[in-house]
Design an enzyme around this catalytic site. Structure first.
Site, PDB file in Angstrom:
ATOM      1  N   GLU A  92       0.814  -1.206   0.000  1.00 44.58           N
ATOM      2  CA  GLU A  92       0.000   0.000   0.000  1.00 44.58           C
ATOM      3  C   GLU A  92       0.851   1.261   0.000  1.00 44.58           C
ATOM      4  OE1 GLU A  92      -1.936  -0.656   3.710  1.00 44.58           O
ATOM      5  OE2 GLU A  92      -0.203   0.052   4.818  1.00 44.58           O
ATOM      6  N   CYS A 105       3.348   8.500   0.977  1.00 49.07           N
ATOM      7  CA  CYS A 105       3.984   7.575   1.908  1.00 49.07           C
ATOM      8  C   CYS A 105       4.071   6.214   1.222  1.00 49.07           C
ATOM      9  CB  CYS A 105       3.097   7.525   3.159  1.00 49.07           C
ATOM     10  SG  CYS A 105       3.598   6.310   4.359  1.00 49.07           S
ATOM     11  N   CYS A 112       6.718  -7.006   7.159  1.00 52.38           N
ATOM     12  CA  CYS A 112       7.906  -6.458   7.828  1.00 52.38           C
ATOM     13  C   CYS A 112       8.447  -7.498   8.799  1.00 52.38           C
ATOM     14  CB  CYS A 112       7.536  -5.182   8.585  1.00 52.38           C
ATOM     15  SG  CYS A 112       8.947  -4.379   9.380  1.00 52.38           S
ATOM     16  N   CYS A 116       7.223  -4.596  15.573  1.00 54.72           N
ATOM     17  CA  CYS A 116       7.009  -3.585  16.606  1.00 54.72           C
ATOM     18  C   CYS A 116       5.599  -3.811  17.174  1.00 54.72           C
ATOM     19  CB  CYS A 116       7.146  -2.176  16.028  1.00 54.72           C
ATOM     20  SG  CYS A 116       8.801  -1.819  15.426  1.00 54.72           S
ATOM     21  N   CYS A 119       2.412  -1.917  15.729  1.00 52.24           N
ATOM     22  CA  CYS A 119       2.298  -1.743  14.273  1.00 52.24           C
ATOM     23  C   CYS A 119       1.616  -2.940  13.626  1.00 52.24           C
ATOM     24  CB  CYS A 119       3.679  -1.534  13.667  1.00 52.24           C
ATOM     25  SG  CYS A 119       3.621  -1.362  11.875  1.00 52.24           S
ATOM     26  N   CYS A 337      -0.434   2.591   9.283  1.00 58.46           N
ATOM     27  CA  CYS A 337       0.485   1.580   8.799  1.00 58.46           C
ATOM     28  C   CYS A 337      -0.119   0.163   8.713  1.00 58.46           C
ATOM     29  CB  CYS A 337       1.660   1.575   9.767  1.00 58.46           C
ATOM     30  SG  CYS A 337       3.096   0.777   9.165  1.00 58.46           S
TER      31      CYS A 337
END
Ligand code: SAH
Length: 351
Positions: A92, A105, A112, A116, A119, A337
């Site tokens: 995205e 962005c 990922c 975290c 997130c 995110c």
């Protein structure tokens, strides 16, 4: 034969490739301009190229690395793009108009690896790195889609993924973004945000003058390790010394991103601690009140009250540390995110 994704190539790469298929070297610059300045959608539009060369491009290359699967625009103009990649993966990008700026962005990885705690992208796991073409194409195709309505003025690597964990492709993409014959962005208009991979951070400092943002989120090692497991490998004191040594251009500062999580990292004492650890770093702080994610993904975090957010900012400002509160944008289209991809993978899973 595997098709060539043409947006993987910088201008020198393209020159080499054009020569390798028997065309004149200067054709590469012509082609590069057509792709990035004229935003062509197909090779047919390149009427100044010979029919033969166009046929070679048509059959041997792919102009686009991705297609728009979904696009949602919020009432504040924030627009989220969901892209389908050639292997079916989804990523995205989010366009955030804030006149006179219009920031795009972009993502650097599918998922990922760093997990975290706050997130959503981390919960998707890590699938793969994006290619240079897949990174660059987010900028090209959003530009094309928006046309004259909104012109992208700034690019931030703050979408899915950790850009410094995909160093080579990200750097190659930045080269195309700043090439005057390419997308022609100034380095000052590009920001790379990282969770703090120290060796790659040092390398970036010596190789590219883009703006740097560090996702800090905690003023001490113990809390940062809890929120961001990568901190166990690259602890806060070492990260901050790498920041102190970072070769910043004159008058430039490093942006430190700090998500405010109610009762976790938002006390006045932690604000004072943040001032202390940033001492000697040319820093400004972006305070990002936690963006609550869907209830089906149960994060145990809440956004602090406005009074608490302002009190935190006040401590930093009293210490002459620039601190800006980032308003959250596009909440009704899940612009935080990882949210859109997480939703669509969810709906695929429940089909
Ligand atoms: N991996 C890079 C870039 C992607 S994250 C990095 O860590 O910097 C971009 C920013 O969005 C980071 O500062 C991240 O911490 C923040 N972010 C992630 N989830 C969020 C949420 N739910 N609310 C607010 N900010 C969030």
């Amino acid at each position: 034969m595997e098709p060539v994704f043409i947006k993987n190539y910088t201008l020198p790469d393209l020159e080499a490739w054009v020569e390798s298929i028997g065309e004149a070297r200067f054709r590469a610059r012509q082609l590069f301009r057509q792709i990035y300045n004229r935003h062509i959608r197909s090779w047919d539009e390149c009427s100044d190229l010979s029919k033969m060369f166009r046929a070679q491009l048509e059959f041997g290359t792919l102009l686009n690395a991705s297609t728009i699967v979904e696009k949602q625009e919020a009432s504040d103009g924030t627009t989220k793009y969901l892209w389908g990649l050639h292997d079916g993966q989804l990523i995205e990008s989010v366009l955030i108009p804030d006149p006179p700026r219009c920031t795009l962005c972009i993502s650097s990885q599918v998922g990922c690896p760093f997990q975290c705690k706050f997130c959503l992208t981390g919960t998707l796991g890590f699938k793969r790195n994006l290619s240079t073409a897949e990174i660059v194409d987010q900028v090209c195709q959003v530009g094309q889609d928006q046309g004259a309505r909104r012109r992208i003025t700034n690019i931030v690597f703050m979408g899915m993924g950790e850009p410094l964990a995909n160093y080579a492709s990200v750097l190659q993409a930045i080269r195309i973004m700043v090439d005057p014959n390419g997308l022609a962005f100034s380095h000052r208009r590009i920001t790379l945000s990282t969770a703090g991979l120290i060796p790659q951070l040092r390398r970036l400092g010596s190789e590219s003058p883009v703006n740097l943002a560090i996702s800090l989120h905690a003023p001490d090692d113990a809390l940062r390790s809890e929120l961001m497991p990568i901190n166990r490998k690259y602890p806060l004191p070492e990260l901050l010394s790498a920041c102190r040594e970072y070769p910043l251009p004159p008058r430039k500062r490093i942006t430190f991103e700090y998500i405010l999580l109610d009762g976790v990292n938002d006390s006045p004492k932690q604000a004072r601690e943040l001032v202390r650890v940033l001492h000697g770093v040319r820093a400004k702080v972006n305070l990002i009140p936690f963006n609550p994610v869907d209830s089906d993904f149960r994060f145990n975090y809440r956004r602090p009250s406005d009074a608490r957010i302002l009190a935190f900012q006040e401590v930093l400002q009293q210490a002459q540390l620039t601190a800006i509160i980032r308003q959250s944008r596009g909440a009704e289209i899940s612009a935080a995110c990882g949210q859109l991809v997480a939703k669509s993978s969810n709906s695929v899973a429940s089909d």
